[in-house]
Enzyme design. Structure first.
Site, PDB file in Angstrom:
ATOM      1  CG  ASP A  64      -1.851   1.169   1.278  1.00  0.00           C
ATOM      2  OD1 ASP A  64      -1.603   2.159   0.556  1.00  0.00           O
ATOM      3  OD2 ASP A  64      -2.832   1.096   2.024  1.00  0.00           O
ATOM      4  CG  ASN A  91      -0.189   3.477 -13.489  1.00  0.00           C
ATOM      5  OD1 ASN A  91      -0.716   4.126 -14.386  1.00  0.00           O
ATOM      6  ND2 ASN A  91      -0.769   2.390 -12.962  1.00  0.00           N
ATOM      7  CE1 TYR A 155      -6.792  11.094 -10.288  1.00  0.00           C
ATOM      8  CE2 TYR A 155      -7.694  12.820 -11.689  1.00  0.00           C
ATOM      9  CZ  TYR A 155      -7.011  11.632 -11.551  1.00  0.00           C
ATOM     10  OH  TYR A 155      -6.549  10.979 -12.662  1.00  0.00           O
ATOM     11  N   GLY A 156      -7.224  16.426  -8.781  1.00  0.00           N
ATOM     12  CA  GLY A 156      -6.529  17.288  -9.742  1.00  0.00           C
ATOM     13  C   GLY A 156      -5.327  17.978  -9.118  1.00  0.00           C
ATOM     14  CB  ALA A 157      -4.813  19.584  -5.827  1.00  0.00           C
ATOM     15  CE  LYS A 159      -3.099  11.268 -11.107  1.00  0.00           C
ATOM     16  NZ  LYS A 159      -2.109  10.188 -11.195  1.00  0.00           N
ATOM     17  CB  ILE A 188      -7.510   5.572 -20.544  1.00  0.00           C
ATOM     18  CG1 ILE A 188      -6.562   6.721 -20.965  1.00  0.00           C
ATOM     19  CG2 ILE A 188      -7.004   4.219 -21.041  1.00  0.00           C
ATOM     20  CD1 ILE A 188      -6.335   6.899 -22.442  1.00  0.00           C
TER      21      ILE A 188
HETATM   22  N1  LIG Z   1      -8.348   5.975 -16.945  1.00  0.00           N
HETATM   23  C1  LIG Z   1      -8.386   7.266 -17.191  1.00  0.00           C
HETATM   24  O1  LIG Z   1      -9.329   7.775 -17.830  1.00  0.00           O
HETATM   25  C2  LIG Z   1      -7.257   8.160 -16.718  1.00  0.00           C
HETATM   26  C3  LIG Z   1      -7.269   9.492 -17.114  1.00  0.00           C
HETATM   27  C4  LIG Z   1      -6.252  10.333 -16.686  1.00  0.00           C
HETATM   28  C5  LIG Z   1      -5.240   9.841 -15.892  1.00  0.00           C
HETATM   29  N2  LIG Z   1      -5.240   8.535 -15.527  1.00  0.00           N
HETATM   30  C6  LIG Z   1      -4.147   8.065 -14.662  1.00  0.00           C
HETATM   31  O2  LIG Z   1      -3.664   6.817 -15.104  1.00  0.00           O
HETATM   32  C7  LIG Z   1      -3.123   6.087 -13.987  1.00  0.00           C
HETATM   33  C8  LIG Z   1      -3.673   4.675 -13.984  1.00  0.00           C
HETATM   34  O3  LIG Z   1      -5.073   4.738 -13.780  1.00  0.00           O
HETATM   35  P1  LIG Z   1      -6.091   3.668 -14.327  1.00  0.00           P
HETATM   36  O4  LIG Z   1      -7.068   4.395 -15.153  1.00  0.00           O
HETATM   37  O5  LIG Z   1      -5.376   2.494 -14.893  1.00  0.00           O
HETATM   38  O6  LIG Z   1      -6.860   3.301 -12.973  1.00  0.00           O
HETATM   39  P2  LIG Z   1      -7.038   1.971 -12.116  1.00  0.00           P
HETATM   40  O7  LIG Z   1      -7.377   0.820 -12.984  1.00  0.00           O
HETATM   41  O8  LIG Z   1      -7.977   2.342 -11.017  1.00  0.00           O
HETATM   42  O9  LIG Z   1      -5.575   1.718 -11.543  1.00  0.00           O
HETATM   43  C9  LIG Z   1      -5.107   2.246 -10.359  1.00  0.00           C
HETATM   44  C10 LIG Z   1      -4.283   1.180  -9.658  1.00  0.00           C
HETATM   45  O10 LIG Z   1      -3.656   1.761  -8.508  1.00  0.00           O
HETATM   46  C11 LIG Z   1      -3.657   0.781  -7.484  1.00  0.00           C
HETATM   47  N3  LIG Z   1      -3.644   1.498  -6.201  1.00  0.00           N
HETATM   48  C12 LIG Z   1      -4.563   2.376  -5.755  1.00  0.00           C
HETATM   49  N4  LIG Z   1      -4.222   2.820  -4.534  1.00  0.00           N
HETATM   50  C13 LIG Z   1      -3.051   2.204  -4.217  1.00  0.00           C
HETATM   51  C14 LIG Z   1      -2.208   2.232  -3.081  1.00  0.00           C
HETATM   52  N5  LIG Z   1      -2.486   2.987  -2.013  1.00  0.00           N
HETATM   53  N6  LIG Z   1      -1.087   1.471  -3.086  1.00  0.00           N
HETATM   54  C15 LIG Z   1      -0.803   0.688  -4.155  1.00  0.00           C
HETATM   55  N7  LIG Z   1      -1.561   0.622  -5.255  1.00  0.00           N
HETATM   56  C16 LIG Z   1      -2.683   1.368  -5.268  1.00  0.00           C
HETATM   57  C17 LIG Z   1      -4.944  -0.022  -7.679  1.00  0.00           C
HETATM   58  O11 LIG Z   1      -4.798  -1.368  -7.258  1.00  0.00           O
HETATM   59  P3  LIG Z   1      -5.155  -1.857  -5.760  1.00  0.00           P
HETATM   60  O12 LIG Z   1      -6.529  -1.323  -5.461  1.00  0.00           O
HETATM   61  O13 LIG Z   1      -5.106  -3.342  -5.870  1.00  0.00           O
HETATM   62  O14 LIG Z   1      -4.089  -1.310  -4.877  1.00  0.00           O
HETATM   63  C18 LIG Z   1      -5.102   0.000  -9.191  1.00  0.00           C
HETATM   64  O15 LIG Z   1      -4.569  -1.177  -9.793  1.00  0.00           O
HETATM   65  C19 LIG Z   1      -3.486   6.901 -12.739  1.00  0.00           C
HETATM   66  O16 LIG Z   1      -2.370   7.622 -12.297  1.00  0.00           O
HETATM   67  C20 LIG Z   1      -4.579   7.828 -13.231  1.00  0.00           C
HETATM   68  O17 LIG Z   1      -4.659   9.039 -12.486  1.00  0.00           O
HETATM   69  C21 LIG Z   1      -6.239   7.683 -15.914  1.00  0.00           C
END
Ligand SMILES: NC(=O)c1ccc[n+]([C@@H]2O[C@H](COP(=O)([O-])OP(=O)(O)OC[C@H]3O[C@@H](n4cnc5c(N)ncnc54)[C@H](OP(=O)(O)O)[C@@H]3O)[C@@H](O)[C@H]2O)c1
Length: 255
Positions: A64, A91, A155-157, A159, A188
């Site tokens: 975590d 990520n 969240y935005g802050a 990032k 995405i």
């Molecule tokens: N998808 C979009 O539209 C989008 C748009 C803009 C930016 N992004 C960015 O892309 C990146 C990936 O996002 P995603 O869309 O692939 O989302 P996602 O599927 O929700 O992936 C986030 C991952 O982070 C892990 N996580 C969350 N809290 C954690 C913690 N405290 N310690 C360790 N792992 C943790 C989660 O797994 P566990 O719960 O198992 O820990 C999950 O696998 C992020 O940085 C996000 O801000 C995504």
């Protein structure tokens, strides 16, 4: 005798946080496909195992990243599993929606701890390994964070703060041979909205809104973000540092 085909990143050691789902999972597969050895990090063993399934080069580690001890544990695990770190992909994310007036302190603290302090202290802990490798840090941020996004100020802050870390670390780490880059995805197709607590109807509404706002007229695929991570890690990208690259179907250039 012909040699076996070598990947573009053969035997490179890559650590990807949040590698159990979404963009992190696609990144793990994209790096592994180029011959890299990958350690995916997250909290849930099940999804991490799914990412690793059928991919010999992908290992898993549960942590975590909001925990203060996680950074050291991840770097030690990378040492054991991969022998070092060439590429660190920050990520993992926690996203909770709430407008000002309804922001819960624990939710805000979790987002700051995972999205901002997580990358900060993990990268700091990884510096000796990254310096030895003349490595790369990739911070995954978001395309919308230079504007407002109602309901997502925390969240935005985190990032926007991560982008500042990217640019500042690029300056601080250039003399040590470490490059730092940000990737700013637009919408995405991943489980992020589900993880943020939206129900199926909310997710469908969000997707429709996103499609309308993206000039290319669709939501992106995780592989379309992962490709750029691999590209940044290639030797040909060796003069690129301090950039934050939008991968967003044009969303960030709409007036
Ligand atoms: N998808 C979009 O539209 C989008 C748009 C803009 C930016 N992004 C960015 O892309 C990146 C990936 O996002 P995603 O869309 O692939 O989302 P996602 O599927 O929700 O992936 C986030 C991952 O982070 C892990 N996580 C969350 N809290 C954690 C913690 N405290 N310690 C360790 N792992 C943790 C989660 O797994 P566990 O719960 O198992 O820990 C999950 O696998 C992020 O940085 C996000 O801000 C995504």
């Amino acid at each position: 005798m012909t040699q076996p085909a070598q990947g573009l990143l053969q035997d490179r050691a890559v650590v990807i946080t949040g590698g159990g789902t979404g963009i992190g999972r696609a990144a793990a597969h994209a790096f592994a496909a180029e011959g890299a050895r990958v350690l995916v990090v997250g909290r849930r063993a099940g999804v991490l195992a799914e990412t690793a399934g059928g991919h010999e080069g992908v290992r898993t580690f549960r942590a975590d990243l909001a925990d203060p001890g996680a950074a050291r544990a991840v770097v030690e695990a990378a040492g054991d599993a991969l022998g070092g770190i060439d590429v660190l992909v920050n990520n993992a994310v926690t996203m909770r929606s709430a407008p000002l007036g309804h922001i819960d302190r624990d939710n805000a603290r979790d987002q700051v701890a995972t999205n901002l302090l997580g990358p900060l202290f993990l990268t700091q802990e990884a510096l000796p390994a990254l310096e030895a490798a003349k490595g790369l840090v990739v911070n995954v941020t978001t395309a919308g964070n230079q504007r407002g996004w109602a309901g997502h100020s925390v969240y935005g802050a985190t990032k926007a703060g991560l982008d500042f870390l990217t640019r500042t670390w690029a300056l601080e780490l250039a003399p040590r041979g470490i490059r730092v880059a940000g990737i700013a995805p637009g919408p995405i197709e991943t489980p992020i909205a589900e993880h943020a607590g939206l129900d199926a109807e909310g997710i469908a509404r969000l997707r429709a809104r996103q499609r309308d706002r993206v000039p290319l007229g669709r939501v992106g695929r995780p592989e379309e973000v992962a490709w750029w991570m691999v590209a940044l890690a290639r030797p040909e990208a060796s003069f690129a540092t301090g950039l934050v690259l939008p991968v967003d179907g044009g969303a960030s250039v709409v007036f």
